[in-house]
Scaffold this motif. Structure first.
Motif, mmCIF file in Angstrom:
data_model
loop_
_atom_site.group_PDB
_atom_site.id
_atom_site.type_symbol
_atom_site.label_atom_id
_atom_site.label_comp_id
_atom_site.label_asym_id
_atom_site.label_seq_id
_atom_site.Cartn_x
_atom_site.Cartn_y
_atom_site.Cartn_z
ATOM 1 N N TYR A 1 -5.002 7.605 8.950
ATOM 2 C CA TYR A 1 -4.894 6.269 8.363
ATOM 3 C C TYR A 1 -3.485 5.745 8.608
ATOM 4 O O TYR A 1 -2.496 6.419 8.313
ATOM 5 C CB TYR A 1 -5.180 6.323 6.866
ATOM 6 N N LYS A 2 -3.413 4.524 9.160
ATOM 7 C CA LYS A 2 -2.121 3.898 9.421
ATOM 8 C C LYS A 2 -1.754 2.985 8.260
ATOM 9 O O LYS A 2 -2.545 2.151 7.840
ATOM 10 C CB LYS A 2 -2.178 3.100 10.719
ATOM 11 N N ILE A 3 -0.542 3.143 7.738
ATOM 12 C CA ILE A 3 -0.094 2.389 6.578
ATOM 13 C C ILE A 3 0.116 0.926 6.972
ATOM 14 O O ILE A 3 0.928 0.626 7.858
ATOM 15 C CB ILE A 3 1.214 2.972 6.009
ATOM 16 N N PRO A 4 -0.594 -0.016 6.327
ATOM 17 C CA PRO A 4 -0.520 -1.415 6.747
ATOM 18 C C PRO A 4 0.543 -2.246 6.032
ATOM 19 O O PRO A 4 0.910 -3.312 6.513
ATOM 20 C CB PRO A 4 -1.918 -1.934 6.405
ATOM 21 N N SER A 5 1.016 -1.805 4.866
ATOM 22 C CA SER A 5 1.880 -2.660 4.053
ATOM 23 C C SER A 5 3.004 -1.845 3.420
ATOM 24 O O SER A 5 3.089 -0.629 3.590
ATOM 25 C CB SER A 5 1.065 -3.356 2.952
ATOM 26 N N SER A 6 3.833 -2.552 2.645
ATOM 27 C CA SER A 6 5.011 -1.916 2.049
ATOM 28 C C SER A 6 4.782 -1.492 0.598
ATOM 29 O O SER A 6 5.737 -1.167 -0.094
ATOM 30 C CB SER A 6 6.201 -2.885 2.103
ATOM 31 N N THR B 1 8.071 5.975 -0.390
ATOM 32 C CA THR B 1 7.339 7.227 -0.169
ATOM 33 C C THR B 1 6.760 7.266 1.236
ATOM 34 O O THR B 1 6.968 8.227 1.986
ATOM 35 C CB THR B 1 6.214 7.378 -1.203
ATOM 36 N N ILE B 2 6.030 6.246 1.588
ATOM 37 C CA ILE B 2 5.524 6.073 2.945
ATOM 38 C C ILE B 2 5.700 4.608 3.304
ATOM 39 O O ILE B 2 5.635 3.737 2.445
ATOM 40 C CB ILE B 2 4.048 6.512 3.079
ATOM 41 N N LYS B 3 5.907 4.340 4.597
ATOM 42 C CA LYS B 3 6.299 3.005 5.014
ATOM 43 C C LYS B 3 5.292 2.423 6.000
ATOM 44 O O LYS B 3 4.505 3.154 6.604
ATOM 45 C CB LYS B 3 7.692 3.059 5.645
ATOM 46 N N ASP C 1 3.809 2.850 -5.158
ATOM 47 C CA ASP C 1 5.151 3.336 -5.500
ATOM 48 C C ASP C 1 6.186 2.218 -5.431
ATOM 49 O O ASP C 1 7.243 2.328 -6.041
ATOM 50 C CB ASP C 1 5.553 4.476 -4.565
ATOM 51 N N ASN C 2 5.897 1.163 -4.690
ATOM 52 C CA ASN C 2 6.742 -0.033 -4.704
ATOM 53 C C ASN C 2 6.270 -0.873 -5.889
ATOM 54 O O ASN C 2 5.523 -1.834 -5.761
ATOM 55 C CB ASN C 2 6.593 -0.801 -3.387
ATOM 56 N N SER D 1 10.202 10.794 9.910
ATOM 57 C CA SER D 1 9.653 12.148 9.950
ATOM 58 C C SER D 1 9.688 12.821 8.585
ATOM 59 O O SER D 1 10.100 13.964 8.439
ATOM 60 C CB SER D 1 10.406 13.023 10.959
ATOM 61 N N GLU D 2 9.221 12.102 7.558
ATOM 62 C CA GLU D 2 9.233 12.621 6.184
ATOM 63 C C GLU D 2 7.820 12.781 5.682
ATOM 64 O O GLU D 2 6.989 11.901 5.850
ATOM 65 C CB GLU D 2 10.012 11.668 5.277
ATOM 66 N N ASP D 3 7.531 13.926 5.045
ATOM 67 C CA ASP D 3 6.208 14.164 4.490
ATOM 68 C C ASP D 3 6.014 13.397 3.200
ATOM 69 O O ASP D 3 6.953 12.977 2.538
ATOM 70 C CB ASP D 3 5.990 15.663 4.203
ATOM 71 N N ILE D 4 4.741 13.241 2.818
ATOM 72 C CA ILE D 4 4.387 12.587 1.562
ATOM 73 C C ILE D 4 4.884 13.420 0.403
ATOM 74 O O ILE D 4 4.821 14.635 0.399
ATOM 75 C CB ILE D 4 2.858 12.412 1.474
ATOM 76 N N GLN D 5 5.405 12.723 -0.624
ATOM 77 C CA GLN D 5 5.842 13.390 -1.851
ATOM 78 C C GLN D 5 5.112 12.808 -3.035
ATOM 79 O O GLN D 5 4.822 11.635 -3.050
ATOM 80 C CB GLN D 5 7.352 13.227 -2.033
#
Length: 383
Positions: free
Chosen positions: A81-86, A91-93, A347-348, A379-383
């Protein structure tokens, strides 16, 4: 029996045994099928050898097996799944690609041929219009998973109104009581720690002896947080995590950094859209997250909170008349839910289209749990 074949048989036996004791019967059946295919592909039995040597039969069978395995893998196990928004920053971008594990909550079985990967292409080509998607519908079913939805899980789901896939964090599991007080989340009347990278709208006040922000400070802010915008009176509004807030407090030219809670929005009301409640995105609830078997007393507030999901997902004609409540034409004073729901938040926290605006997410719309970042600029994993 060769060493590799022995290892293969032992591995499959362990998988089958584990799925049997955990009651994951669907996964045990897949394991048995895998063992049968492995046996045919490696056995020296005369029948198996003859089958492998009959190319006009074995090659089409192999192609069919690969096609079915590809469909099964994407439908039952994992997808991207590609993250579409902020809405989930930091956490993820946007642009990050994450693994979505469908086995955690259990795979959701297709409700129509259009939900089956690659097979759906054939149906689209045959029908060639959007309404065709609703022509064939199967009842919702979800196979048993490894665990239940928990507070803190990041998951992908279909938006209840838009139908598009969204990704948020679960901040209220089925049966929980959720409340927000000044942006602090309380679950079952106990405070819950914010995710490490959750960010909030914040106010930064500069040293009053300096009329404009110091260039080094402005450079640091722009480098770390690109949406920094200086305003008059030497203060700035910016989205910050708790760690970023603490870092800025150490800067000699910063006199004060504080999270700013948002007041009730007069244009964008939060769910269930009752002005008298005076709820907003930072002061919300308390509200009970429905779950299977939960019995709820009906009044004006509970009717407003749950009427849409009772009609849309519980499948009832639910309405009120003359201060009485009716279910499928019969007067009732209580309602018992038959499905599980959760409460999703980004998270935002001050820039997220989530359950505070569109209400509860039924588990029937949950695709799976996001477990790892496959690609990210950082290159950061989900937290």
């Amino acid at each position: 029996m060769t060493h590799k074949r022995l290892i293969g048989h032992i591995t499959l036996a362990i998988i089958i045994f584990y799925t049997a004791i955990t009651a994951l019967h669907w996964l045990m059946i897949i394991g048995l099928l895998g063992w049968m295919i492995f046996f045919v592909a490696t056995s020296r039995n005369s029948w198996c050898v003859a089958f492998r040597q009959t190319t006009w039969l074995s090659y089409p069978a192999l192609l069919l097996l690969v096609f079915i395995a590809a469909i099964g893998f994407k439908s039952m196990f994992l997808c991207l799944y590609k993250i579409p928004s902020s809405s989930m920053e930091q956490t993820i971008k946007p642009g990050d690609i994450v693994w979505v594990n469908k086995m955690v909550y259990g795979p959701r079985l297709p409700t129509s041929p259009y939900d089956i990967p690659w097979v759906n292409v054939l149906f689209w080509l045959a029908n060639r219009h959007d309404s065709a998607k609703t022509q064939i519908t199967w009842p919702y079913r979800r196979l048993k998973g490894f665990s239940k939805m928990k507070v803190g899980d990041i998951f992908v789901f279909e938006h209840p109104d838009l139908g598009e896939n969204f990704i948020k964090r679960c901040m209220g599991a089925p049966g929980d009581t959720l409340q927000l007080i000044d942006a602090r989340v309380f679950i079952n009347h106990k405070p819950v720690a914010n995710p490490p990278r959750a960010q909030f709208y914040s106010r930064i006040e500069m040293d009053t002896t300096v009329r404009t922000p110091n260039p080094s400070l402005t450079k640091m802010l722009k480098k770390e947080w690109m949406n920094f915008q200086p305003h008059q009176h030497c203060y700035a509004g910016i989205m910050l995590t708790e760690n970023q807030r603490d870092q800025l407090r150490q800067h000699p030219q910063v006199s004060r950094v504080s999270f700013e809670t948002r007041s009730a929005d007069t244009i964008w009301l939060v769910y269930p859209f009752i002005r008298e409640l005076n709820w907003d995105i930072d002061n919300y609830g308390p509200v009970v997250i429905p779950c299977n078997g939960l019995r709820m007393k009906l009044d004006a507030i509970t009717f407003a909170l749950y009427q849409s999901i009772i009609r849309k997902y519980e499948g009832h004609d639910f309405y009120t008349k003359d201060n009485l409540y009716y279910l499928d034409g019969q007067p009732i004073t209580h309602y018992e839910f038959s499905h599980d729901y959760c409460f999703a938040m980004g998270d935002n926290r001050h820039d997220s289209n989530d359950s505070r605006y569109f209400g509860f997410v039924p588990m029937k719309l949950v695709v799976g749990k996001a477990t790892a970042t496959v690609y990210s600029p950082n290159s950061e994993d989900i937290q």
